[in-house]
Enzyme design. Structure first.
Site, PDB file in Angstrom:
ATOM      1  CG  ASP A  86      -7.534  -0.374   1.806  1.00 53.60           C
ATOM      2  OD1 ASP A  86      -8.125   0.598   2.307  1.00 53.60           O
ATOM      3  OD2 ASP A  86      -7.584  -0.652   0.592  1.00 53.60           O
ATOM      4  CE1 TYR A 134      -4.518   0.824   0.424  1.00 52.88           C
ATOM      5  CE2 TYR A 134      -3.411   2.823   1.107  1.00 52.88           C
ATOM      6  CZ  TYR A 134      -4.550   2.176   0.679  1.00 52.88           C
ATOM      7  OH  TYR A 134      -5.710   2.887   0.512  1.00 52.88           O
ATOM      8  CG  ASP A 189      -6.664 -17.416   2.178  1.00 55.92           C
ATOM      9  OD1 ASP A 189      -6.135 -17.192   3.277  1.00 55.92           O
ATOM     10  OD2 ASP A 189      -6.345 -18.390   1.463  1.00 55.92           O
ATOM     11  CE  LYS A 238      -2.552 -16.913   0.907  1.00 59.74           C
ATOM     12  NZ  LYS A 238      -3.655 -17.852   1.143  1.00 59.74           N
TER      13      LYS A 238
END
Ligand code: NAD
Length: 375
Positions: free
Chosen positions: A254, A124, A230, A196
């Site tokens: 985000d 980001y 996920d 992740k």
């Protein structure tokens, strides 16, 4: 006592919701001396930059700001002013509470979770190199030369554009510490670290390692668990009540905070704040919703509720309590609410309904809310 606060009205629908929010704040009785500073596309042509130095100077001086949304051109033009403000002022912690209010049409009741997002690094940060630039070609060569012997080679397609994902130990420790401190001082039960790290073992792995280190310091005081991004997206839409405080790197944070906003009535009901060591900028989760600009249509509550957290931060706990109570009352009655909550009122009318509640005699407060948010 009067508090000096920087106000950035923003663009798109920002000025409309700011105008309404200011009237609501005034009706709480809290004394705020606003210092208005403009940023964004509208000011760029006049000042030559979308983020004039006077904006940052004002926030540094006053230490507190309320900010309307600012548009970022997609795929071209200047970089995000929102990101620049967070980076320049080192507002490392993004705080986004998601709470269901009675009267909101949602599949779930009693959601009360907080998303805490790292604000300064990760993908980001927008460190990017264009396709065929000397920098991207060098990175492609470097990656390939380092990949030998690995399970899958570090092959990047030629002519790729490249974005850098950087995660530091220092920033990870700092954000996870913030999440645990928030949990502890606000009687929250559990912190869930989201990553992740199964795939991005080096970057997200470092975030997770930092999370474990900090979690150990709070062992016996705050529960700790880990989830993959996920998996938690699915869990959040199925069992959001299982979660309490989520801490995430920037990009996942985000995305997850918009997802959580959707669980509690949408972006119109999602407040937020960005904290640094001694500076705080309060703003809604949503953007400038440019298609509704000037239409008196969007829900002002996300910014009004952001102002509630600002009032708490300023020590104006009674005003903050009354403000939230008034919002709750208008939302639960469902008579004067905006389109996103199934109503027909405009921004101003919903704001006026909240002010009416604040001015009603019965809104006198006997109880004062718990301690203001600490960072
Ligand atoms: P957005 O949040 O502005 O709007 C997406 C949609 O959500 C809107 O079309 C509308 O349907 C709904 N919505 C948003 N706010 C609402 C409100 N208060 N009441 C009712 N409905 C509301 O997202 P976007 O369209 O992806 O972004 C528009 C611009 O805002 C972009 O330039 C983006 O970069 C910028 N942005 C700024 C911030 C910020 O200032 N912090 C945050 C997100 C996006």
């Amino acid at each position: 006592m009067s508090h000096k606060v920087t106000l950035i009205p923003g663009d798109g629908t920002g000025p409309e919701i700011c105008e309404t929010a200011l009237k609501v704040i005034e009706a709480t009785g809290a004394k705020i001396d606003w210092e208005i500073e403009n940023a964004g596309a509208d000011i760029a042509s006049e000042k030559g930059t979308p983020l004039p130095s006077s904006v940052l100077e004002s926030i540094r001086r006053n230490k507190v700001a309320l900010k309307g949304p600012l548009t970022t051109p997609i795929g071209m033009g200047f970089r995000s002013v929102n990101v620049a403000i967070r980076k320049e002022l080192d507002l490392f912690a993004c705080f986004r509470p998601c709470i269901t209010y009675q009267g909101i049409r949602s599949k779930f009741e009693d959601i009360n979770l907080v998303v805490i997002r790292e604000n300064t690094e990760d993908l980001y940060a927008g460190i990017e190199f264009a396709k065929d630039s000397p920098e991207s070609q060098e990175i492609i060569r470097l990656a390939e030369s380092c990949g030998t012997g690995q399970l899958s080679q570090n092959k990047i397609a030629p002519h790729s554009a490249i974005s850098i994902k950087s995660i530091s130990e220092e920033a990870s420790l700092r954000i996870v510490k913030f999440a645990f401190e928030y949990a502890l001082t606000n009687s929250r039960r559990k912190v869930t670290a989201v990553s992740k790290a199964n795939i991005m073992k080096t970057t997200d792995g470092l975030f997770l390692e930092a999370s474990r280190k900090i979690a150990a310091e709070y062992s016996g005081k705050v529960e700790y668990e880990e989830k993959l991004i996920d998996n938690i997206c699915m869990q959040l839409v199925q069992k959001p009540n299982n979660y309490d405080v989520l801490v995430l790197p920037n990009l996942y944070g985000d995305i997850a905070s918009d997802l959580c906003a959707g669980l509690v009535g949408g972006l119109g009901m999602a407040p937020g704040a960005n904290f640094g060591e001694d500076i705080a900028v309060f703003e809604a989760v949503h953007g400038s919703a440019p298609k509704y600009k000037g239409l008196n249509k969007v829900n002002p509550c996300a910014l009004i509720l952001s102002a509630k957290y600002m009032l708490e931060y300023l020590g104006e706990t009674t005003a903050a309590f009354r403000l939230e109570k008034a919002v709750r009352s208008v939302v639960s009655e469902r008579k004067k609410v905006t389109y996103d909550l199934g109503g027909y009122s405009g921004t101003k009318e919903m704001g006026e309904a909240i002010i009416d509640k604040l001015q009603a005699k019965s809104s006198g407060v006997k109880t004062i809310r718990s301690a203001p948010l600490k960072n």
